[in-house]
Design a protein around this motif. Structure first.
Motif, PDB file in Angstrom:
ATOM      1  N   VAL A  35      -1.799  -4.556 -10.009  1.00  0.00           N
ATOM      2  CA  VAL A  35      -1.199  -5.867  -9.080  1.00  0.00           C
ATOM      3  C   VAL A  35       0.177  -5.788  -9.120  1.00  0.00           C
ATOM      4  O   VAL A  35       0.861  -6.118  -7.912  1.00  0.00           O
ATOM      5  CB  VAL A  35      -2.036  -7.132  -9.820  1.00  0.00           C
ATOM      6  CG1 VAL A  35      -1.260  -8.184  -9.155  1.00  0.00           C
ATOM      7  CG2 VAL A  35      -3.025  -7.192  -9.571  1.00  0.00           C
ATOM      8  N   THR A  36       1.117  -5.587 -10.399  1.00  0.00           N
ATOM      9  CA  THR A  36       2.466  -5.437 -10.256  1.00  0.00           C
ATOM     10  C   THR A  36       2.780  -4.453  -9.482  1.00  0.00           C
ATOM     11  O   THR A  36       3.811  -4.677  -9.024  1.00  0.00           O
ATOM     12  CB  THR A  36       2.928  -5.783 -11.968  1.00  0.00           C
ATOM     13  OG1 THR A  36       2.471  -6.849 -12.365  1.00  0.00           O
ATOM     14  CG2 THR A  36       4.328  -5.579 -11.917  1.00  0.00           C
ATOM     15  N   ALA A  37       2.245  -3.313  -9.640  1.00  0.00           N
ATOM     16  CA  ALA A  37       2.717  -2.050  -8.876  1.00  0.00           C
ATOM     17  C   ALA A  37       2.662  -2.336  -7.347  1.00  0.00           C
ATOM     18  O   ALA A  37       3.554  -1.968  -6.768  1.00  0.00           O
ATOM     19  CB  ALA A  37       1.910  -0.827  -9.432  1.00  0.00           C
ATOM     20  N   TYR A  38       1.745  -3.112  -7.110  1.00  0.00           N
ATOM     21  CA  TYR A  38       1.587  -3.259  -5.375  1.00  0.00           C
ATOM     22  C   TYR A  38       2.417  -4.217  -5.220  1.00  0.00           C
ATOM     23  O   TYR A  38       3.225  -4.032  -4.091  1.00  0.00           O
ATOM     24  CB  TYR A  38      -0.123  -3.708  -5.332  1.00  0.00           C
ATOM     25  CG  TYR A  38      -0.980  -2.792  -4.897  1.00  0.00           C
ATOM     26  CD1 TYR A  38      -0.979  -2.095  -3.911  1.00  0.00           C
ATOM     27  CD2 TYR A  38      -1.908  -2.622  -5.830  1.00  0.00           C
ATOM     28  CE1 TYR A  38      -1.981  -0.987  -3.422  1.00  0.00           C
ATOM     29  CE2 TYR A  38      -2.849  -1.493  -5.670  1.00  0.00           C
ATOM     30  CZ  TYR A  38      -2.905  -0.860  -4.529  1.00  0.00           C
ATOM     31  OH  TYR A  38      -3.752  -0.020  -4.177  1.00  0.00           O
ATOM     32  N   ALA A  39       2.904  -5.197  -6.137  1.00  0.00           N
ATOM     33  CA  ALA A  39       4.023  -5.941  -5.771  1.00  0.00           C
ATOM     34  C   ALA A  39       5.393  -5.299  -5.662  1.00  0.00           C
ATOM     35  O   ALA A  39       6.175  -5.572  -4.667  1.00  0.00           O
ATOM     36  CB  ALA A  39       4.187  -7.186  -6.732  1.00  0.00           C
ATOM     37  N   ASP A  40       5.582  -4.172  -6.395  1.00  0.00           N
ATOM     38  CA  ASP A  40       6.693  -3.407  -6.483  1.00  0.00           C
ATOM     39  C   ASP A  40       6.551  -2.625  -5.206  1.00  0.00           C
ATOM     40  O   ASP A  40       8.073  -2.339  -4.284  1.00  0.00           O
ATOM     41  CB  ASP A  40       6.809  -2.505  -7.513  1.00  0.00           C
ATOM     42  CG  ASP A  40       7.203  -3.286  -8.778  1.00  0.00           C
ATOM     43  OD1 ASP A  40       7.524  -4.309  -8.860  1.00  0.00           O
ATOM     44  OD2 ASP A  40       7.040  -2.547  -9.918  1.00  0.00           O
TER      45      ASP A  40
END
Length: 205
Positions: free
Chosen positions: A67-72
């Motif tokens: 999820v955090t990677a998709y935000a990045d």
């Protein structure tokens, strides 16, 4: 206190030095800026990479959730169209990184000459010896005075002698010539259209 918008921060400070970032933002936000910077550079080096590869690389390098990677990824995709305009900032940052790395390697070898050259290049490139420019306070800015004038000589045009007399003479001349002009008001044309365009007679013949 809520964190500032990550995309806006990245637009301004993506290549700002880490120590300066830590003086501006909380550590959590700084860590993300550094991570986004790394993934931005990865994306520019791998322009054909798919989103899936970006996510896997981000998760693998930093141990973050998908999820955090998709935000990045969303932030990096926002920044990528501006790569041409921000390339100068990128190269400035990259140059400083290379100089610092060179200095550190020379320091380990105790190569003082290379250390001195690297330090001199860093100082010259970043203009450390130049005084910071200060903005002029608004209260000391002098407003340019303007004065209305009918004198064309201020534009470098030679004035016509007795111009007002010439203007009055021309007005008098043309007014006299137009005295015989009679204004006629509009009137509807008195045409018997029914008679002129009567096809009844022709059709009966």
């Amino acid at each position: 206190m809520p964190f500032p918008n990550m995309t806006e921060v990245a637009r301004v400070d993506l290549f700002t030095a880490e120590d300066e970032l830590r003086s501006r933002y909380p550590d959590v936000l700084v860590e993300r800026i550094l991570r986004v910077r790394d993934m931005y550079l990865w994306s520019t080096a791998n322009p054909e990479a798919k989103d899936r590869q970006f996510i896997e690389t981000d998760v693998g390098r930093y141990g973050i959730s998908r999820v955090t990677a998709y935000a990045d990824l969303a932030v990096v995709k926002t920044l990528l169209p501006t790569i041409s305009t921000s390339s100068r900032d990128y190269h400035r940052w990259r140059y400083n990184e290379m100089i610092v790395e060179t200095y550190q390697m020379a320091k380990k070898r105790k190569d003082t000459k290379t250390m001195e050259r690297a330090a001199s290049s860093y100082a010259k490139y970043n203009r450390i010896d130049v005084e910071d420019e200060t903005a002029v306070p608004y209260d000391v800015i002098v407003v340019q005075p303007f004065t209305a004038t009918s004198d064309p000589s201020v534009l470098g045009i030679k004035p016509i002698p007795n111009i007002q007399d010439k203007i009055q003479a021309m007005l008098k001349k043309y007014r006299a010539e137009s005295m015989d002009i009679e204004d006629v008001e509009f009137e509807e044309a008195d045409l018997e259209l029914d008679t002129l365009f009567d096809n009844t007679t022709e059709s009966n013949e």
